[in-house]
Each structure stands twice: as C-alpha cells, then as structure tokens.
Write an enzyme that holds these catalytic residues in place. Structure first.
Site, mmCIF file in Angstrom:
data_model
loop_
_atom_site.group_PDB
_atom_site.id
_atom_site.type_symbol
_atom_site.label_atom_id
_atom_site.label_comp_id
_atom_site.label_asym_id
_atom_site.label_seq_id
_atom_site.Cartn_x
_atom_site.Cartn_y
_atom_site.Cartn_z
ATOM 1 N N SER A 1 -47.255 -35.045 -64.691
ATOM 2 C CA SER A 1 -48.275 -36.068 -64.419
ATOM 3 C C SER A 1 -49.520 -35.437 -63.804
ATOM 4 O O SER A 1 -50.215 -34.661 -64.454
ATOM 5 C CB SER A 1 -47.687 -37.171 -63.545
ATOM 6 O OG SER A 1 -48.575 -38.257 -63.423
ATOM 7 N N HIS B 1 -48.424 -44.432 -65.852
ATOM 8 C CA HIS B 1 -47.810 -44.089 -67.139
ATOM 9 C C HIS B 1 -47.237 -45.329 -67.829
ATOM 10 O O HIS B 1 -46.096 -45.337 -68.298
ATOM 11 C CB HIS B 1 -46.744 -43.008 -66.955
ATOM 12 C CG HIS B 1 -47.294 -41.749 -66.362
ATOM 13 N ND1 HIS B 1 -48.156 -40.932 -67.059
ATOM 14 C CD2 HIS B 1 -47.155 -41.203 -65.132
ATOM 15 C CE1 HIS B 1 -48.507 -39.915 -66.275
ATOM 16 N NE2 HIS B 1 -47.920 -40.067 -65.106
#
Length: 271
Positions: free
Chosen positions: A87, A193
């Site tokens: 991430s 996400h």
C-alpha cells in the site's frame, strides 16, 4: 537475489526512526519545510496524537522507510534485485528504484494522505483464518455487498474494507464462523483499497498529471498486478492501487518464484 520490502499504513508507532533522523538532517530539514511541521517530532513524540491520522501517517511512514533504505545502502553498498511495498509502502519502492527523489515522493504521499483522509466514515478489518473464496462467499451469503476485499495479506489473513457500520455488523457474521481465529480492526481512518476511495483516486490522478517519473533501475512489484511495473504504467499503478486490492500474497509468491530473500531492516518502520 535480494528484495527490500516496505510497510504500509498500520505499521506506524511512536518512536519509529529514532536512529535515522540525525543521520539525514538535510533531508529532514527539507521535509519539514514541505510538510509544515517537524516529521522527527511527529515520529518520536507524537505530542498532538496525529501519528494515526492518515494525512500524517503516510508522510511519516514514507520518510522512515526512505531513510531506512538510504541507511541500508550506506552500510552495505548493495542494491536489491527487486523492491516492493505494501500500500503506502509502494511509494518507497519506486523511490528505491530511482523513479523519483525523496522530496518528490514526499509530495506524492502528502497529497495521497490528504485526499484519502477526506473519505470519512469507513474502516478496515483483518479476518484471520479464512481463504479469499470463503470470505467472498460469506459476504454474498449475508448480503454484505457494501464491503470490499482490500488486502490479500496471506492465504488466511485478508482485510475487508467499507462503511464502519457494516464493518461492525460483519463482526457477528465472521466471529460466528468456526474457522475464524481473529477479527481485528485496523488503525486506519478510512475504507482504503475499496470503491469508497474513487474520488480520492480521481483527484490523485489529476495531481499526478504534473509529475514526471524517471527510469527505474530496479524492478518494482505492483500491488495491483503482483508483477513488475511496466515503465509506462507508473502513474496508472499508483492511481489504481488506491481503489484496488493489495495482492500481497501473490506478490510474495512471485518473488519467491524468482528465488529472492528479504531484507530484515527495510521491511518495517523504525529500522
């Protein structure tokens, strides 16, 4: 072959980077000018309890990850064969590969954190003990269509993302399944996400239109595709990963297939 991996949001802790800031005073001074606050004080003392707030967390983790990598290079002189990041950590990876410098990367994560922090009302939770298929079946069976699979961290540790109320409602579903070992809320301030980051991704794409990226000297593994970046797709990868699942399990399997081993220093904040 050697791979360096970098952590994402949730890895932050007060005191991280303690051995790094004095070694890279010039970079820290530049970072403070851009951010408008002391990144060292944030990481080491967190006097205003900002470290777990997205707009502060992301620059902090990026900075510590970058300095950890620079220190590693100074100590060993060895560059890795691959780099990857989970991430937010995916911004440290192209930095290490030479796609941009420290300050450019800091501006990117500062903007990313600012945009993602605006998407309030969401949360994330790690479900431990179930496969991806079983989680998808449970979401469908219990009409939890508002939740997305965000992070595929291991074959049996998967993060779901969505509105806080639905995350809490799903607790009773998953904790009632016999194979679920843990249901752990994450230290994030939004439904990262997931589809709920679409507006942030759109604005970040516009921001990236004014950024130029250089050639990468080291292959960078994409969160979205679990394969090395193509040189022409850096911007596309960084935009898509805001709304797409982090395919971490598949990424690690790809790297293991290439015969890599992992740095024990650059894969966590605070090194």
């Amino acid at each position: 072959m050697i791979t360096y991996v970098f952590p994402g949001q949730g890895a932050q802790r007060k005191g991280m980077g303690e051995s790094l800031f004095d070694e890279f005073r010039e970079l820290i001074s530049q970072a403070d000018d851009i951010l408008g606050y002391s990144i060292k004080r944030l990481c080491l003392e967190d006097p205003d309890f900002h470290l777990n707030q997205t707009e502060y967390t992301q620059p902090a983790l990026y900075t510590v990850g970058a300095l950890s990598y620079f220190q590693k290079l100074r100590q060993t002189g060895i560059k890795p064969d691959f780099v990857a990041g989970h991430s937010l950590g995916e911004y440290n990876a192209p930095l290490a590969a030479g796609a941009f410098d420290f300050i450019t990367g800091l501006r990117l994560v500062q903007k990313r954190g600012e945009l993602m922090s605006r998407a309030a009302g969401g949360g994330m939770v790690a479900v431990v003990g179930l496969s991806e298929d079983r989680i998808r079946e449970a979401l469908q069976q219990h009409r939890l269509s508002s939740l997305d699979i965000a992070n595929l961290n291991s074959p049996s540790q998967i993060v779901i993302s969505g509105p806080k109320a639905d995350i809490e409602h799903a607790r009773t579903v998953f904790e009632g399944m016999k194979d679920v070992k843990m249901y752990i809320p994450l230290r994030t301030s939004g439904a990262f996400h997931s589809r709920y980051m679409a507006e942030a991704a759109k604005e970040f794409e516009a921001f990236l239109s004014g950024v130029e990226f250089g050639p990468m000297a080291i292959p960078v593994i994409s969160n979205v595709y679990a394969r090395p970046y193509k040189p022409s797709e850096i911007k596309d990868n960084l935009v898509k990963q805001i709304t797409h699942s982090v395919k971490w399990t598949e990424s690690i399997r790809y790297l293991m297939g290439r015969g890599t081993w992992y740095s024990k220093r650059s894969d966590r904040a605070g090194c």
